[in-house]
Design a protein around this motif. Structure first.
Motif, mmCIF file in Angstrom:
data_model
loop_
_atom_site.group_PDB
_atom_site.id
_atom_site.type_symbol
_atom_site.label_atom_id
_atom_site.label_comp_id
_atom_site.label_asym_id
_atom_site.label_seq_id
_atom_site.Cartn_x
_atom_site.Cartn_y
_atom_site.Cartn_z
ATOM 1 N N LYS A 1 0.825 -1.216 0.000
ATOM 2 C CA LYS A 1 0.000 0.000 0.000
ATOM 3 C C LYS A 1 0.862 1.270 0.000
ATOM 4 C CE LYS A 1 -4.098 -2.052 2.024
ATOM 5 N NZ LYS A 1 -4.985 -2.171 3.179
ATOM 6 N N ASP A 2 2.132 1.143 0.391
ATOM 7 C CA ASP A 2 3.021 2.314 0.329
ATOM 8 C C ASP A 2 3.111 2.840 -1.101
ATOM 9 O OD1 ASP A 2 3.470 1.751 2.950
ATOM 10 O OD2 ASP A 2 5.494 0.928 2.665
ATOM 11 N N ILE A 3 3.028 1.939 -2.062
ATOM 12 C CA ILE A 3 3.075 2.327 -3.478
ATOM 13 C C ILE A 3 1.671 2.433 -4.045
ATOM 14 C CG2 ILE A 3 3.837 1.578 -5.786
ATOM 15 C CD1 ILE A 3 6.103 2.513 -3.934
ATOM 16 N N PHE A 4 0.864 1.427 -3.792
ATOM 17 C CA PHE A 4 -0.443 1.316 -4.449
ATOM 18 C C PHE A 4 -1.429 2.401 -3.982
ATOM 19 C CE2 PHE A 4 -4.488 -0.975 -5.382
ATOM 20 C CZ PHE A 4 -4.253 -1.219 -6.723
ATOM 21 N N ASN A 5 -1.365 2.762 -2.726
ATOM 22 C CA ASN A 5 -2.367 3.696 -2.182
ATOM 23 C C ASN A 5 -1.850 5.128 -2.040
ATOM 24 O OD1 ASN A 5 -4.000 1.514 -1.998
ATOM 25 N ND2 ASN A 5 -4.352 1.598 0.189
ATOM 26 N N ARG A 6 -0.726 5.425 -2.669
ATOM 27 C CA ARG A 6 -0.224 6.799 -2.567
ATOM 28 C C ARG A 6 -1.253 7.782 -3.136
ATOM 29 N NH1 ARG A 6 5.392 6.569 -5.617
ATOM 30 N NH2 ARG A 6 4.016 5.355 -6.923
ATOM 31 N N PRO A 7 -1.362 8.968 -2.547
ATOM 32 C CA PRO A 7 -2.292 9.948 -3.121
ATOM 33 C C PRO A 7 -1.722 10.563 -4.407
ATOM 34 C CG PRO A 7 -1.165 10.859 -1.183
ATOM 35 C CD PRO A 7 -0.707 9.427 -1.320
ATOM 36 N N ARG A 8 -2.607 11.133 -5.187
ATOM 37 C CA ARG A 8 -2.247 11.907 -6.396
ATOM 38 C C ARG A 8 -1.334 11.151 -7.357
ATOM 39 N NH1 ARG A 8 -2.249 15.078 -2.177
ATOM 40 N NH2 ARG A 8 0.007 14.992 -1.839
ATOM 41 N N GLN A 9 -1.717 9.929 -7.716
ATOM 42 C CA GLN A 9 -0.909 9.165 -8.670
ATOM 43 C C GLN A 9 -1.336 9.497 -10.104
ATOM 44 O OE1 GLN A 9 0.148 5.077 -7.526
ATOM 45 N NE2 GLN A 9 -1.375 5.232 -5.907
ATOM 46 N N GLU A 10 -0.426 9.284 -11.031
ATOM 47 C CA GLU A 10 -0.712 9.536 -12.453
ATOM 48 C C GLU A 10 -1.298 8.258 -13.042
ATOM 49 O OE1 GLU A 10 -0.601 12.235 -14.200
ATOM 50 O OE2 GLU A 10 0.158 13.449 -12.552
#
Ligand code: SF4
Length: 336
Positions: free
Chosen positions: A46-55
């Motif tokens: 989730k550190d990668i998958f749930n990051r806010p403001r992803q492209e």
């Protein structure tokens, strides 16, 4: 002279590996398969998958793979908008999150903040949870729910492993739904009554416009026909049905093509559902997805859903039902 043709970046050039998945044999297998990819250790997916403001769109063009271990829940109740085919205990699991295909109408665009693909490598824990649930009675399990599992088979052979697991578990029926066309990958597996192989089909014009990266429906249909001939239980899903210009002719022609390609009377059943989407997901999709008319149709709001009006729903499902009724008994035509 160098080519000016656009080539999408190589998928999975980066593979994130969660600490809990690092020493799992499936992880080693996937990393061997993608030996040219860069591996990045992470503490939790989730550190990668749930990051806010992803492209989201950029990720979809060049997704990373995230290898993780699932903890906690392994079986979920199916959504109220999913057909249960008369099964009392209908669950799904999430072996993977996201999909290699890129359908314009896909709810995953509204559900997940990232387009990267998560694979949970600890399949043995899913099996154990399924065994425990089976001890309480027969179970119907949708395996290809928030993903297209057979389309990931070249990365991780979960469809094959689940079929083998299911074969020796009386009381367990799994549904494996796909838009892939690679039946040859499974052709050496002996069919089992515990598995239903389900292909989602659309008219060719609809697929060409709204189902990017998927195999053409004619190829999917050929795969379904081969599976049926080989003795598998085969379901066809016309879902979502889209009210595009000329939809009546397009969907009528699709049913004719199906009846020509295979013995429809031998199908397990047919599942029909018009486009319907959680309203919150639709809002996210308008921000993240490529602009497409399918997201901007003046849908009717019905509680948490955006969908066609009751009249539109009726006209679309009635047409398809009457087309299919020429080839398959009415009690094997399910309408969502
Ligand atoms: S095949 Fe299914 S899961 Fe994959 S993008 Fe299309 S609708 Fe979504």
């Amino acid at each position: 002279m160098p080519s000016t043709e656009y080539r999408p970046p190589r998928p999975f050039s980066r593979i994130y590996v969660e600490d809990a998945a690092r020493d799992h044999p499936e992880t080693a297998r996937v990393l061997r398969r993608f030996s040219r990819s860069r591996t990045v250790p992470i503490s939790h997916y989730k550190d990668i998958f749930n990051r806010p403001r992803q492209e989201w769109r950029a990720q979809k063009e060049s997704p990373a793979l995230i290898l993780a271990a699932r903890h906690g829940e392994f079986l979920y109740d199916a959504s109220a908008y999913t057909p249960t085919f008369g099964h009392k205990r209908f669950h799904y699991n999430a072996l993977a999150l996201n999909c290699v295909y890129d359908c314009a109408y896909c709810y995953l665009q509204g559900m997940f903040p990232s387009a990267h693909i998560v694979l949970f490598v600890n399949i043995e824990d899913y099996f154990a949870a399924t065994e425990a649930a089976l001890a309480e009675g027969p179970l119907y399990l949708a395996l290809s729910y928030d993903t297209d599992l057979p389309a990931l088979e070249h990365i991780i052979p979960y469809t094959r492993r689940w079929i083998e697991f299911t074969r020796t578990r009386p009381g367990l029926t799994v549904e494996i739904r796909t838009k892939s066309a690679s039946f040859n990958r499974f052709a050496d597996i002996t069919p089992t009554d515990n598995a239903v192989l389900a292909w989602t089909l659309s008219p060719a014009s609809v697929a060409a416009r709204y189902e990017a990266k998927t195999p053409p429906p004619a190829q999917r249909l050929r795969a379904a026909a081969k599976a049926l001939e080989a003795g598998w239980r085969v379901r066809l899903c016309i879902d979502p049905v889209l009210r595009v210009p000329g939809w009546e002719n397009a969907y009528t022609a699709l049913v004719d093509e199906i009846a020509e390609a295979l013995d429809a009377g031998k199908l397990e059943d047919v599942s029909l559902g018009v486009f319907r989407i959680n309203r919150d997901y639709l809002k996210h999709m308008k921000r993240r997805a490529a602009p497409t008319d399918v997201l901007y149709h003046p849908y009717e709001k019905r509680s948490a859903l955006a969908t066609y009006t009751a009249e539109e729903h009726k006209s679309m499902t009635s047409l398809l039902r009457s087309c299919f009724a020429r080839h398959i008994p009415a009690d094997r035509i399910h309408i969502v």
